[in-house]
Design a protein around this motif. Structure first.
Motif, PDB file in Angstrom:
ATOM      1  N   ARG A   1       2.225  -2.283  15.167  1.00 36.37           N
ATOM      2  CA  ARG A   1       1.917  -3.101  13.930  1.00 36.37           C
ATOM      3  C   ARG A   1       1.986  -2.471  12.469  1.00 36.37           C
ATOM      4  O   ARG A   1       2.274  -3.082  11.549  1.00 36.37           O
ATOM      5  N   LEU A   2       2.054  -1.061  12.514  1.00 29.50           N
ATOM      6  CA  LEU A   2       2.350  -0.202  11.347  1.00 29.50           C
ATOM      7  C   LEU A   2       3.626  -0.024  11.311  1.00 29.50           C
ATOM      8  O   LEU A   2       4.169  -0.190   9.988  1.00 29.50           O
ATOM      9  N   GLU A   3       4.432   0.256  12.106  1.00 31.70           N
ATOM     10  CA  GLU A   3       5.980   0.445  12.056  1.00 31.70           C
ATOM     11  C   GLU A   3       6.595  -0.875  11.523  1.00 31.70           C
ATOM     12  O   GLU A   3       7.431  -0.768  10.898  1.00 31.70           O
ATOM     13  N   ASP A   4       6.085  -1.959  11.982  1.00 36.95           N
ATOM     14  CA  ASP A   4       6.676  -3.142  11.422  1.00 36.95           C
ATOM     15  C   ASP A   4       6.692  -3.491  10.054  1.00 36.95           C
ATOM     16  O   ASP A   4       7.402  -4.350   9.614  1.00 36.95           O
ATOM     17  N   VAL A   5       5.721  -2.694   9.240  1.00 42.84           N
ATOM     18  CA  VAL A   5       5.381  -3.311   7.799  1.00 42.84           C
ATOM     19  C   VAL A   5       5.872  -2.176   7.146  1.00 42.84           C
ATOM     20  O   VAL A   5       5.656  -2.025   5.889  1.00 42.84           O
TER      21      VAL A   5
ATOM     22  N   THR B   1       1.021  -1.145   0.131  1.00 47.43           N
ATOM     23  CA  THR B   1       0.111   0.084  -0.082  1.00 47.43           C
ATOM     24  C   THR B   1       0.893   1.275   0.017  1.00 47.43           C
ATOM     25  O   THR B   1       1.767   1.141   0.772  1.00 47.43           O
ATOM     26  N   ILE B   2       0.860   2.098  -0.936  1.00 45.62           N
ATOM     27  CA  ILE B   2       1.618   3.225  -0.826  1.00 45.62           C
ATOM     28  C   ILE B   2       0.868   4.261  -0.721  1.00 45.62           C
ATOM     29  O   ILE B   2      -0.144   4.941  -1.002  1.00 45.62           O
ATOM     30  N   TYR B   3       1.755   5.242   0.282  1.00 45.25           N
ATOM     31  CA  TYR B   3       1.064   6.654   0.697  1.00 45.25           C
ATOM     32  C   TYR B   3       2.077   7.599   0.279  1.00 45.25           C
ATOM     33  O   TYR B   3       3.316   7.285   0.335  1.00 45.25           O
ATOM     34  N   ALA B   4       1.495   8.837   0.013  1.00 43.02           N
ATOM     35  CA  ALA B   4       2.667   9.824  -0.390  1.00 43.02           C
ATOM     36  C   ALA B   4       1.609  11.371  -0.330  1.00 43.02           C
ATOM     37  O   ALA B   4       0.574  11.190  -0.155  1.00 43.02           O
ATOM     38  N   PRO B   5       2.415  12.282  -0.394  1.00 46.15           N
ATOM     39  CA  PRO B   5       1.693  13.742  -0.534  1.00 46.15           C
ATOM     40  C   PRO B   5       0.821  13.635  -1.729  1.00 46.15           C
ATOM     41  O   PRO B   5       1.272  13.378  -2.884  1.00 46.15           O
TER      42      PRO B   5
ATOM     43  N   VAL C   1       0.255   8.822   8.679  1.00 45.44           N
ATOM     44  CA  VAL C   1       0.135   7.543   7.960  1.00 45.44           C
ATOM     45  C   VAL C   1       0.541   6.531   8.940  1.00 45.44           C
ATOM     46  O   VAL C   1      -0.363   5.419   9.051  1.00 45.44           O
ATOM     47  N   ILE C   2       1.407   6.772   9.943  1.00 43.66           N
ATOM     48  CA  ILE C   2       1.586   5.793  10.912  1.00 43.66           C
ATOM     49  C   ILE C   2       0.821   5.658  12.284  1.00 43.66           C
ATOM     50  O   ILE C   2       0.798   5.109  13.088  1.00 43.66           O
ATOM     51  N   ASN C   3       0.734   6.945  12.446  1.00 47.42           N
ATOM     52  CA  ASN C   3      -0.174   7.534  13.774  1.00 47.42           C
ATOM     53  C   ASN C   3      -1.263   8.529  13.185  1.00 47.42           C
ATOM     54  O   ASN C   3      -1.132   9.746  13.321  1.00 47.42           O
ATOM     55  N   PRO C   4      -2.256   7.697  12.798  1.00 50.48           N
ATOM     56  CA  PRO C   4      -3.339   8.797  12.230  1.00 50.48           C
ATOM     57  C   PRO C   4      -4.118   9.623  13.159  1.00 50.48           C
ATOM     58  O   PRO C   4      -3.993   9.352  14.225  1.00 50.48           O
TER      59      PRO C   4
ATOM     60  N   PRO D   1      -2.738  -3.514   9.285  1.00 52.57           N
ATOM     61  CA  PRO D   1      -2.722  -3.298   7.722  1.00 52.57           C
ATOM     62  C   PRO D   1      -2.522  -4.749   7.079  1.00 52.57           C
ATOM     63  O   PRO D   1      -2.246  -5.930   7.576  1.00 52.57           O
ATOM     64  N   LYS D   2      -3.269  -4.811   5.861  1.00 56.13           N
ATOM     65  CA  LYS D   2      -3.416  -5.998   5.133  1.00 56.13           C
ATOM     66  C   LYS D   2      -1.968  -6.352   4.240  1.00 56.13           C
ATOM     67  O   LYS D   2      -1.747  -7.396   3.934  1.00 56.13           O
TER      68      LYS D   2
END
Length: 343
Positions: free
Chosen positions: A123-127, A22-26, A65-68, A87-88
């Motif tokens: 769980r987000l930081e790990d992926v 899953t790709i996040y960006a500005p 992204v990691i801390n909504p 996250p999937k």
């Protein structure tokens, strides 16, 4: 190895990455900006390279992204609760050096280095892996060089937009197969070497001076200026404070969800205790707490540098035009005033 891709090859590369990540960006959200007829640039999931904004600093930081700002922790009924799902897929997040460096501070607070492991953060930081976007230095509010956050090696590949595609410098060999057969170039990532704005963080030499600084009149000027809206902390790359909120479903009052929601030490009532007692009841007190925490307390505790990456978003977001480097300079002058009176 470094590669150069045209527009078609760039989109093909992106589509291959999407199969695994899953790709996040500005990304640009039209007409959603702070003022009428302006756009908002905010981190979000992107479906193509064409969506990514390379040439403008995002309005809000990568930390979302990691801390909504809002995150469901668990769902409940009167008899049981169920933890929200993680996250999937793995995550790729595109960011500038200051934003990537800010994640080290988030991790210090959340992933056990500070003595507590937050499972929802972990769980987000790990992926998540980071992709370095070259910084075009488009903002006059940045001072990352002063904070030593203008460079990073925490990325899997670096990327630079060209007039017809992308240049990519691969750091993690895992991504080499994605670019097999692409034209090779001599591109290497570059970092900002100077900013229009600079800051020298003052040293607080003793506990006695620190205590006097907390009482200094320098903070009172903000009582009539700061409106205590909290915009600076929501825009900050490293602020981590949150509260929790229970959402009760209207269809069933015995079921709902608990959410973590970003909070701000700059908002009245943040530190309210029993009998409505507040430790910091004025705007000046709250600014003093924030500035001293960012530019003294954090480093005094962890000895890893200050809790500011020089992104300048707090200054950009402040409706009262309170500028962070000017505020720190005023703190420095107050320290010198205290020292002179003690001589």
């Amino acid at each position: 190895m470094s590669y150069i891709l045209n527009q078609e090859a760039s989109e093909a590369f992106f589509n291959e990455l999407k199969k695994t990540y899953t790709i996040y960006a500005p990304k640009r959200i039209e007409k959603a900006g702070r003022y009428s007829d302006t756009d908002l640039i905010q981190y979000g999931e992107v479906q193509s390279f064409a969506e990514i904004v390379f040439d403008k600093k995002s309005t809000f930081p990568m930390k979302e992204v990691i801390n909504p700002i809002q995150q469901t922790l668990f769902y409940y009924t009167e008899e049981e609760f169920r933890e929200s799902s993680g996250p999937k897929k793995k995550i790729l997040c595109f960011g500038r050096p200051c934003d990537i460096n800010a994640q080290k501070i988030q991790a210090r607070i959340y992933d056990g280095k500070g003595g507590f492991v937050d499972p929802y953060y972990k769980r987000l930081e790990d992926v998540i892996s980071y992709v370095l976007m070259e910084c075009p230095q488009d903002s006059d509010s940045c001072f990352c060089v002063s904070m030593n956050t203008n460079k990073t090696d925490n990325y899997v590949f670096a990327i630079k937009q060209t007039h017809d595609g992308l240049k990519i410098a691969v750091k993690d060999d895992h991504f080499e197969p994605y670019l097999q057969g692409a034209p090779i170039t001599d591109y290497t990532a570059s970092f900002p070497e100077s900013n229009d704005l600079s800051l020298v963080v003052p040293e607080i030499p003793s506990k006695e001076i620190q205590n006097e600084l907390k009482k200094h009149d320098v903070w009172k000027q903000f009582n009539s200026r700061c409106i205590s809206c909290g915009a600076c902390t929501i825009g900050c790359s490293t602020c981590t404070c949150f509260t929790t909120r229970d959402i009760v479903y209207s269809e069933n009052s015995k079921a709902g969800e608990r959410r973590r929601v970003s909070a701000s030490c700059q908002v009245p009532g943040f530190d309210q205790m029993a009998m409505q007692k507040e430790f910091r009841s004025t705007a000046g007190d709250r600014i003093r707490y924030r500035v001293m925490h960012k530019f003294h307390d954090y480093d005094a505790r962890f000895h890893e540098g200050h809790m500011c990456v020089g992104c300048g978003r707090c200054s950009d977001r402040c409706p009262a035009f309170i500028e962070i480097t000017s505020t720190v300079s005023k703190m420095a002058a107050a320290i010198e005033d205290i020292k002179a009176k003690g001589e």
